[in-house]
Design a protein around this motif. Structure first.
Motif, mmCIF file in Angstrom:
data_model
loop_
_atom_site.group_PDB
_atom_site.id
_atom_site.type_symbol
_atom_site.label_atom_id
_atom_site.label_comp_id
_atom_site.label_asym_id
_atom_site.label_seq_id
_atom_site.Cartn_x
_atom_site.Cartn_y
_atom_site.Cartn_z
ATOM 1 N N THR A 35 -75.651 36.257 -52.567
ATOM 2 C CA THR A 35 -74.164 36.304 -52.272
ATOM 3 C C THR A 35 -73.699 37.956 -52.532
ATOM 4 O OG1 THR A 35 -73.243 35.674 -54.420
ATOM 5 C CG2 THR A 35 -73.708 33.991 -52.853
ATOM 6 N N ARG A 36 -72.625 38.467 -52.142
ATOM 7 C CA ARG A 36 -72.141 39.669 -52.454
ATOM 8 C C ARG A 36 -71.959 39.838 -53.780
ATOM 9 N NH1 ARG A 36 -65.817 39.393 -50.429
ATOM 10 N NH2 ARG A 36 -65.843 41.252 -51.592
ATOM 11 N N TYR A 37 -71.867 38.643 -54.517
ATOM 12 C CA TYR A 37 -71.531 38.888 -56.167
ATOM 13 C C TYR A 37 -73.097 38.611 -56.906
ATOM 14 C CZ TYR A 37 -67.107 37.686 -54.533
ATOM 15 O OH TYR A 37 -65.572 37.664 -53.706
ATOM 16 N N GLY A 38 -74.011 38.530 -56.171
ATOM 17 C CA GLY A 38 -75.469 38.519 -56.666
ATOM 18 C C GLY A 38 -75.968 37.074 -57.117
ATOM 19 N N SER A 39 -75.329 36.033 -56.874
ATOM 20 C CA SER A 39 -75.546 34.791 -57.056
ATOM 21 C C SER A 39 -77.072 34.348 -55.928
ATOM 22 C CB SER A 39 -74.583 33.674 -56.731
ATOM 23 O OG SER A 39 -73.731 33.933 -57.691
ATOM 24 N N THR A 40 -77.916 33.831 -56.313
ATOM 25 C CA THR A 40 -79.063 33.604 -55.511
ATOM 26 C C THR A 40 -79.147 32.047 -55.218
ATOM 27 O OG1 THR A 40 -80.531 33.551 -57.369
ATOM 28 C CG2 THR A 40 -80.288 35.586 -56.188
#
Length: 114
Positions: free
Chosen positions: A52-57
């Motif tokens: 995600t744009r927040y870095g969650s994978t």
């Protein structure tokens, strides 16, 4: 004009590694969720990994522990490190950008074979 350009595909032996890279142009990259999908002839395109744009994978069960997705917002790139490759990983791999639009790259072939 939006462009997603994949690179890094090729032929590798089972157990080997490859690193795919996708370079994005024409979008505000940091605002987009990015993903790698793959498709084999006669089957639907499936999600391999997403960030995600927040870095969650997120990973498909079939690649967990073997593949790692990462992004570099300064370089507008998203990479997929693929280790311990199996013949069933053979497919065309596509980069996707999702957010204010939905965009796809042209795909890069990954072949795992001895």
């Amino acid at each position: 004009q939006v462009q997603l350009v994949e690179s890094g595909g090729g032929l590798v032996q089972p157990g080997g590694s490859l690193r795919l890279s996708c370079a994005a142009n024409g979008i505000i990259f940091r605002l987009y969720n990015m993903g790698w999908y793959r498709q084999v002839p006669g089957k639907q395109r499936e999600l391999v990994a997403a960030i995600t744009r927040y870095g969650s994978t997120t990973y498909a069960n079939s690649v967990k522990g073997r593949f790692t997705i990462s992004r570099d917002n300064a370089r507008n790139t998203v990479d997929l490190q693929m280790n311990s490759l199996k013949p069933e990983d053979t497919a065309v791999y596509y980069c996707n950008a999702g957010g204010m639009g939905d965009y796809w790259g042209q795909g890069t072939q990954v072949t795992v074979s001895s």
